[in-house]
Design a protein around this motif. Structure first.
Motif, PDB file in Angstrom:
ATOM      1  N   ASN A  35      10.096   3.603  27.685  1.00 60.34           N
ATOM      2  CA  ASN A  35       8.598   3.791  27.060  1.00 60.34           C
ATOM      3  C   ASN A  35       8.799   4.926  25.884  1.00 60.34           C
ATOM      4  O   ASN A  35       7.814   5.704  25.699  1.00 60.34           O
ATOM      5  N   ARG A  36       9.643   4.743  24.940  1.00 61.65           N
ATOM      6  CA  ARG A  36       9.729   5.260  23.673  1.00 61.65           C
ATOM      7  C   ARG A  36       8.491   5.196  22.804  1.00 61.65           C
ATOM      8  O   ARG A  36       8.429   5.807  21.955  1.00 61.65           O
ATOM      9  N   GLN A  37       7.741   3.798  22.898  1.00 63.98           N
ATOM     10  CA  GLN A  37       6.891   3.448  21.903  1.00 63.98           C
ATOM     11  C   GLN A  37       7.217   3.622  20.742  1.00 63.98           C
ATOM     12  O   GLN A  37       6.378   4.646  20.028  1.00 63.98           O
ATOM     13  N   PRO A  38       8.205   2.991  20.059  1.00 61.55           N
ATOM     14  CA  PRO A  38       8.781   3.426  18.526  1.00 61.55           C
ATOM     15  C   PRO A  38       7.916   2.876  17.584  1.00 61.55           C
ATOM     16  O   PRO A  38       8.335   2.759  16.607  1.00 61.55           O
ATOM     17  N   TRP A  39       6.452   2.808  17.663  1.00 61.01           N
ATOM     18  CA  TRP A  39       5.811   2.200  16.614  1.00 61.01           C
ATOM     19  C   TRP A  39       4.597   2.976  16.031  1.00 61.01           C
ATOM     20  O   TRP A  39       4.305   3.795  16.897  1.00 61.01           O
ATOM     21  N   ARG A  40       4.279   2.756  14.897  1.00 59.87           N
ATOM     22  CA  ARG A  40       3.017   3.119  14.403  1.00 59.87           C
ATOM     23  C   ARG A  40       2.604   2.181  13.395  1.00 59.87           C
ATOM     24  O   ARG A  40       3.211   1.163  12.816  1.00 59.87           O
ATOM     25  N   PHE A  41       1.280   2.389  12.832  1.00 62.74           N
ATOM     26  CA  PHE A  41       0.634   1.414  11.916  1.00 62.74           C
ATOM     27  C   PHE A  41      -0.070   1.919  11.073  1.00 62.74           C
ATOM     28  O   PHE A  41      -0.766   2.982  11.041  1.00 62.74           O
ATOM     29  N   ILE A  42      -0.247   1.168   9.824  1.00 61.93           N
ATOM     30  CA  ILE A  42      -0.993   1.422   8.423  1.00 61.93           C
ATOM     31  C   ILE A  42      -2.007   0.253   8.337  1.00 61.93           C
ATOM     32  O   ILE A  42      -1.414  -0.762   8.131  1.00 61.93           O
ATOM     33  N   LEU A  43      -3.463   0.467   8.417  1.00 58.32           N
ATOM     34  CA  LEU A  43      -4.166  -0.731   8.321  1.00 58.32           C
ATOM     35  C   LEU A  43      -4.978  -0.712   7.043  1.00 58.32           C
ATOM     36  O   LEU A  43      -5.268   0.416   6.475  1.00 58.32           O
ATOM     37  N   TYR A  44      -4.834  -1.716   5.981  1.00 56.48           N
ATOM     38  CA  TYR A  44      -5.571  -1.750   4.718  1.00 56.48           C
ATOM     39  C   TYR A  44      -6.539  -2.849   4.753  1.00 56.48           C
ATOM     40  O   TYR A  44      -6.132  -4.056   5.259  1.00 56.48           O
ATOM     41  N   LYS A  45      -7.963  -2.614   4.778  1.00 54.86           N
ATOM     42  CA  LYS A  45      -9.024  -3.434   4.788  1.00 54.86           C
ATOM     43  C   LYS A  45      -9.959  -2.985   3.736  1.00 54.86           C
ATOM     44  O   LYS A  45      -9.868  -2.155   3.039  1.00 54.86           O
TER      45      LYS A  45
ATOM     46  N   LYS B  20      -0.198 -13.339  -6.726  1.00 52.41           N
ATOM     47  CA  LYS B  20       0.042 -12.532  -5.667  1.00 52.41           C
ATOM     48  C   LYS B  20      -1.361 -11.469  -5.453  1.00 52.41           C
ATOM     49  O   LYS B  20      -1.730 -11.137  -4.204  1.00 52.41           O
ATOM     50  N   TRP B  21      -1.628 -10.644  -6.349  1.00 48.87           N
ATOM     51  CA  TRP B  21      -2.407  -9.696  -6.188  1.00 48.87           C
ATOM     52  C   TRP B  21      -3.879 -10.500  -5.785  1.00 48.87           C
ATOM     53  O   TRP B  21      -4.557  -9.988  -4.824  1.00 48.87           O
ATOM     54  N   ASP B  22      -4.356 -11.349  -6.255  1.00 45.84           N
ATOM     55  CA  ASP B  22      -5.571 -12.059  -5.866  1.00 45.84           C
ATOM     56  C   ASP B  22      -5.405 -12.669  -4.514  1.00 45.84           C
ATOM     57  O   ASP B  22      -6.281 -12.438  -3.654  1.00 45.84           O
ATOM     58  N   TYR B  23      -4.170 -13.234  -4.257  1.00 45.43           N
ATOM     59  CA  TYR B  23      -3.859 -13.524  -2.865  1.00 45.43           C
ATOM     60  C   TYR B  23      -4.162 -12.181  -1.724  1.00 45.43           C
ATOM     61  O   TYR B  23      -4.745 -12.552  -0.510  1.00 45.43           O
ATOM     62  N   PHE B  24      -3.516 -11.341  -2.115  1.00 45.01           N
ATOM     63  CA  PHE B  24      -3.737 -10.080  -1.028  1.00 45.01           C
ATOM     64  C   PHE B  24      -5.161  -9.546  -0.969  1.00 45.01           C
ATOM     65  O   PHE B  24      -5.547  -8.989   0.065  1.00 45.01           O
ATOM     66  N   MET B  25      -5.820  -9.548  -2.110  1.00 48.47           N
ATOM     67  CA  MET B  25      -7.282  -9.348  -1.869  1.00 48.47           C
ATOM     68  C   MET B  25      -8.103 -10.337  -1.047  1.00 48.47           C
ATOM     69  O   MET B  25      -9.354 -10.121  -0.776  1.00 48.47           O
ATOM     70  N   LYS B  26      -7.580 -11.539  -1.018  1.00 43.05           N
ATOM     71  CA  LYS B  26      -8.504 -12.452  -0.287  1.00 43.05           C
ATOM     72  C   LYS B  26      -8.186 -12.387   1.208  1.00 43.05           C
ATOM     73  O   LYS B  26      -8.970 -12.820   2.278  1.00 43.05           O
ATOM     74  N   VAL B  27      -7.085 -11.748   1.580  1.00 46.14           N
ATOM     75  CA  VAL B  27      -6.509 -11.503   3.125  1.00 46.14           C
ATOM     76  C   VAL B  27      -7.538 -10.555   3.445  1.00 46.14           C
ATOM     77  O   VAL B  27      -7.520  -9.254   2.926  1.00 46.14           O
ATOM     78  N   PRO B  28      -8.285 -10.563   4.517  1.00 50.84           N
ATOM     79  CA  PRO B  28      -9.295  -9.723   5.014  1.00 50.84           C
ATOM     80  C   PRO B  28      -8.540  -8.529   5.447  1.00 50.84           C
ATOM     81  O   PRO B  28      -8.960  -7.176   5.355  1.00 50.84           O
ATOM     82  N   ALA B  29      -7.305  -8.081   6.258  1.00 52.97           N
ATOM     83  CA  ALA B  29      -6.757  -7.036   6.536  1.00 52.97           C
ATOM     84  C   ALA B  29      -5.166  -7.453   6.463  1.00 52.97           C
ATOM     85  O   ALA B  29      -4.834  -8.350   6.687  1.00 52.97           O
ATOM     86  N   HIS B  30      -4.623  -6.048   6.260  1.00 52.89           N
ATOM     87  CA  HIS B  30      -2.937  -6.151   6.314  1.00 52.89           C
ATOM     88  C   HIS B  30      -2.634  -5.079   7.018  1.00 52.89           C
ATOM     89  O   HIS B  30      -3.193  -3.847   6.873  1.00 52.89           O
ATOM     90  N   LEU B  31      -1.872  -5.470   7.866  1.00 56.10           N
ATOM     91  CA  LEU B  31      -1.448  -4.321   9.086  1.00 56.10           C
ATOM     92  C   LEU B  31       0.273  -4.026   8.803  1.00 56.10           C
ATOM     93  O   LEU B  31       0.915  -5.123   8.981  1.00 56.10           O
ATOM     94  N   VAL B  32       0.542  -2.824   8.253  1.00 52.99           N
ATOM     95  CA  VAL B  32       2.105  -2.585   8.395  1.00 52.99           C
ATOM     96  C   VAL B  32       2.331  -1.815   9.712  1.00 52.99           C
ATOM     97  O   VAL B  32       1.904  -1.060  10.085  1.00 52.99           O
ATOM     98  N   VAL B  33       3.379  -2.812  10.167  1.00 53.32           N
ATOM     99  CA  VAL B  33       4.048  -2.483  11.426  1.00 53.32           C
ATOM    100  C   VAL B  33       5.121  -1.622  11.256  1.00 53.32           C
ATOM    101  O   VAL B  33       6.090  -2.090  10.493  1.00 53.32           O
ATOM    102  N   ILE B  34       5.495  -0.429  11.764  1.00 54.28           N
ATOM    103  CA  ILE B  34       6.508   0.448  11.359  1.00 54.28           C
ATOM    104  C   ILE B  34       7.144   1.115  12.773  1.00 54.28           C
ATOM    105  O   ILE B  34       6.639   1.251  13.596  1.00 54.28           O
ATOM    106  N   MET B  35       8.449   0.921  12.481  1.00 49.71           N
ATOM    107  CA  MET B  35       9.193   1.432  13.501  1.00 49.71           C
ATOM    108  C   MET B  35       9.924   2.932  13.437  1.00 49.71           C
ATOM    109  O   MET B  35      10.603   2.981  12.120  1.00 49.71           O
TER     110      MET B  35
END
Length: 192
Positions: free
Chosen positions: A50-60, A87-102
């Motif tokens: 049950n180490r739960q080795p994750w955290r998250f950063i949300l960009y929206k 690429k910048w335009d594509y990233f701005m069209k995606v509603p949310a970006h979630l960085v999943v970190i270990m």
């Protein structure tokens, strides 16, 4: 009603087989509350000790600018000219970006266990999102490893980006891609 209280009309088998990686999203925003609820389902992934080795950063919303800029700064001057604006335009069209970190454990066995757990969390998230009509694509691009990107998005020493999830309501759903039957890949060892 929370996601845990909802019942999927199909079976878990159907949900697994129906889920697709989505790369084209419509412009509808995704609520932070829904994303938090999905993460609260995803964290039920199996994880050793049950180490739960994750955290998250949300960009929206406007936060996507910082995310897109962080990605673009990892490009060479030539690649910025070739691919940067697209690429910048594509990233701005995606509603949310979630960085999943270990959190990276220095012990190899624990590192492997933790990486497997974070991957299971990502799959849980994708399935729960699909059930709610959200599309996700799990990306592992070169910028995930770039020190400039790490610094810009707040990755700490001893952490690894396992994936960046692009999230939104699908503009289109790709067709099924066939899978090899497991029987073709299975070796059975049985006593006589």
């Amino acid at each position: 009603m929370s996601l845990l209280e909802m019942k999927y009309a199909g079976s878990i088998v159907d949900l697994i087989k129906e889920r697709r990686s989505i790369r084209a999203f419509n412009n509808d925003p995704v609520s932070t509350e829904l994303l938090q609820e999905l993460l609260n389902v995803a964290v039920w992934a199996p994880n050793h000790g049950n180490r739960q080795p994750w955290r998250f950063i949300l960009y929206k919303g406007e936060g996507r600018v910082a995310f897109a800029d962080a990605m673009i700064q990892t490009y060479s001057a030539e690649d910025k000219v070739k691919y940067g604006q697209h690429k910048w335009d594509y990233f701005m069209k995606v509603p949310a970006h979630l960085v999943v970190i270990m959190k990276e454990d220095p012990r190899q066995k624990q590192w492997d266990e933790d990486y497997g757990a974070v991957c299971a969390l990502i799959q849980n998230f994708q399935l729960a999102a699909w059930e709610q009509g959200l599309g996700v694509v799990w990306k592992t691009n070169n910028y995930n490893y770039a020190p400039k990107f790490h610094q810009s998005v707040g990755i700490q020493p001893g952490e690894k980006i396992v994936g960046i999830l692009h999230i939104g309501y699908p503009a289109s759903v790709p067709p099924v891609q066939p899978r090899k039957p497991a029987e073709e890949l299975l070796t059975i060892i049985d006593s006589k």
